[in-house]
Design an enzyme around this catalytic site. Structure first.
Site, PDB file in Angstrom:
ATOM      1  N   LEU A 146      10.847 -19.707  -5.211  1.00  0.00           N
ATOM      2  CA  LEU A 146       9.955 -19.035  -4.479  1.00  0.00           C
ATOM      3  C   LEU A 146       8.345 -19.232  -5.211  1.00  0.00           C
ATOM      4  O   LEU A 146       8.105 -19.318  -6.209  1.00  0.00           O
ATOM      5  CB  LEU A 146      10.170 -17.585  -4.506  1.00  0.00           C
TER       6      LEU A 146
ATOM      7  N   HIS B 261       2.325   3.359  -9.206  1.00  0.00           N
ATOM      8  CA  HIS B 261       2.066   1.882  -9.177  1.00  0.00           C
ATOM      9  C   HIS B 261       3.193   1.505 -10.232  1.00  0.00           C
ATOM     10  O   HIS B 261       3.556   0.375 -10.082  1.00  0.00           O
ATOM     11  CB  HIS B 261       0.528   1.863 -10.164  1.00  0.00           C
TER      12      HIS B 261
ATOM     13  N   ASP C 219       1.008  -1.341  -0.065  1.00  0.00           N
ATOM     14  CA  ASP C 219       0.022   0.064   0.120  1.00  0.00           C
ATOM     15  C   ASP C 219       0.920   1.382  -0.020  1.00  0.00           C
ATOM     16  O   ASP C 219       1.977   1.298   0.454  1.00  0.00           O
ATOM     17  CB  ASP C 219      -0.887  -0.148   1.212  1.00  0.00           C
TER      18      ASP C 219
HETATM   19  C1  IPE Z   1      -5.491  -2.527  -0.252  1.00  0.00           C
HETATM   20  O1  IPE Z   1      -5.307  -1.429  -0.298  1.00  0.00           O
HETATM   21  C2  IPE Z   1      -5.723  -3.448  -1.541  1.00  0.00           C
HETATM   22  C3  IPE Z   1      -4.276  -3.544  -2.177  1.00  0.00           C
HETATM   23  C4  IPE Z   1      -3.180  -3.118  -1.588  1.00  0.00           C
HETATM   24  C5  IPE Z   1      -4.292  -4.327  -3.461  1.00  0.00           C
HETATM   25  P1  IPE Z   1      -6.290  -0.341  -0.579  1.00  0.00           P
HETATM   26  O2  IPE Z   1      -5.608   1.012  -0.764  1.00  0.00           O
HETATM   27  O3  IPE Z   1      -7.286  -0.697  -1.648  1.00  0.00           O
HETATM   28  O4  IPE Z   1      -7.011  -0.036   0.655  1.00  0.00           O
HETATM   29  P2  IPE Z   1      -7.788   0.853   1.663  1.00  0.00           P
HETATM   30  O5  IPE Z   1      -8.811   1.383   0.775  1.00  0.00           O
HETATM   31  O6  IPE Z   1      -6.736   1.939   2.157  1.00  0.00           O
HETATM   32  O7  IPE Z   1      -8.530  -0.217   2.714  1.00  0.00           O
HETATM   33  C1  IPE Z   2      -1.429   0.252  -3.375  1.00  0.00           C
HETATM   34  O1  IPE Z   2      -1.257   1.532  -3.515  1.00  0.00           O
HETATM   35  C2  IPE Z   2      -1.582  -0.339  -4.729  1.00  0.00           C
HETATM   36  C3  IPE Z   2      -3.031  -0.832  -4.900  1.00  0.00           C
HETATM   37  C4  IPE Z   2      -4.039  -0.685  -4.034  1.00  0.00           C
HETATM   38  C5  IPE Z   2      -3.426  -1.303  -6.254  1.00  0.00           C
HETATM   39  P1  IPE Z   2      -2.637   2.604  -3.266  1.00  0.00           P
HETATM   40  O2  IPE Z   2      -2.991   2.968  -4.819  1.00  0.00           O
HETATM   41  O3  IPE Z   2      -3.882   2.125  -2.491  1.00  0.00           O
HETATM   42  O4  IPE Z   2      -1.837   4.153  -2.581  1.00  0.00           O
HETATM   43  P2  IPE Z   2      -2.410   5.005  -1.592  1.00  0.00           P
HETATM   44  O5  IPE Z   2      -2.868   4.157  -0.631  1.00  0.00           O
HETATM   45  O6  IPE Z   2      -3.497   5.710  -2.254  1.00  0.00           O
HETATM   46  O7  IPE Z   2      -1.404   5.963  -1.275  1.00  0.00           O
HETATM   47 MG    MG Z   3      -4.044   2.330  -0.510  1.00  0.00          MG
END
Ligand code: IPE
Ligand code: IPE
Ligand code: MG
Length: 240
Positions: free
Chosen positions: A128, A34, A17
């Site tokens: 892995l 990303h 995240d």
């Molecule tokens: C969880 O992250 C999903 C992934 C890392 C793929 P999100 O950023 O979507 O989760 P919330 O919205 O903060 O709970």
């Molecule tokens: C995690 O990073 C990747 C996915 C959920 C696909 P985020 O896109 O949720 O990044 P933040 O949480 O908005 O910073």
């Molecule tokens: Mg996120």
């Protein structure tokens, strides 16, 4: 910490995240985060294997992530597409066995084909075990498992008596993670203290490690910190 007692978890699950915030901090579009985040994945796989981790499962796209703007969803799908293709090429070199968990039937046909192809070409690899959670939700996984079980019952493959005698490990055969041991350690980056629907069944007794580090900045050193933390936990499993 004495070396002899230092244990490496067999299976580590990661909620990657913070990509969006990482990019915003640099005045860049979220999608740039990303792109960087996908580069981190490869390095972390290598580091995990070198440390002795046998199974690594990463949350790449949740069943809730469809709520994001269409352009961001498209970028994420394109990155996953590239990843699958690239991984098919590298499969014999990196020796990773790759599997996807989640409901892939909602993904574009070509992406589904790449996933199946990658799972097939990497099936005999002995390095892995790398699981990518894609269109994955813990509740969705359990619901799909229950539906499959109900279908087996309806078709007479399982009798009422067998259903009654069913144990947790029998039910686990219906989950996407069949054949994969439950994670001992969960890592979530970016400072959020929640599960966001990740591996609800499998994480029942995992240790949780949360770090403020944003996913694109996560590396070997950060992984080592998480394993150190894991080694400080007293795992009681309901005992004393
Ligand atoms: C969880 O992250 C999903 C992934 C890392 C793929 P999100 O950023 O979507 O989760 P919330 O919205 O903060 O709970
Ligand atoms: C995690 O990073 C990747 C996915 C959920 C696909 P985020 O896109 O949720 O990044 P933040 O949480 O908005 O910073
Ligand atoms: Mg996120």
């Amino acid at each position: 910490m004495s070396n002899e007692n230092y244990t490496i978890p067999q299976h580590v699950a990661i909620i990657m995240d913070g990509n969006g915030r990482w990019a915003k901090k640099r005045m860049m579009p979220r999608t740039y985060g990303h792109v960087q985040g996908s580069k981190t994945v490869e390095q972390v796989c290598e580091a995990a294997w070198k440390m002795g981790i046998k199974y690594l499962t990463v949350y790449a796209f949740s069943t809730e992530n469809w709520k994001r703007p269409e352009q961001e969803v498209n970028t994420l799908m394109d990155l996953l597409r590239d990843y699958m293709k690239d991984c098919i090429q590298k499969s014999s070199k990196n020796n990773m066995r790759v599997r996807v968990i989640g409901d892939i039937t909602r993904l574009d046909e070509d992406l589904q084909l790449s996933i199946r192809e990658l799972e097939r070409v990497s099936a005999k690899n002995t390095g892995l075990n790398f699981q990518v959670a894609l269109n994955y939700g813990g509740r969705d996984e359990i619901l799909r498992a229950a539906k499959r079980l109900a279908k087996d019952c309806a078709e007479g493959k399982i009798s009422a008596k067998e259903l009654d005698a069913m144990q947790e490990n029998d039910f686990e055969h219906y989950l996407d993670t069949k054949e994969i041991p439950s994670p001992e350690l969960l890592i979530r980056t970016s400072g959020e203290l929640r599960l966001s629907n990740y591996m609800l069944w499998q994480l029942a007794y995992a240790e949780f490690y949360f770090t403020d580090v944003l996913w694109p900045d996560f590396d070997k050193k950060e992984l080592k910190k998480a394993i150190d933390y894991y080694n400080k936990r007293d795992r009681r499993f309901g005992g004393i």
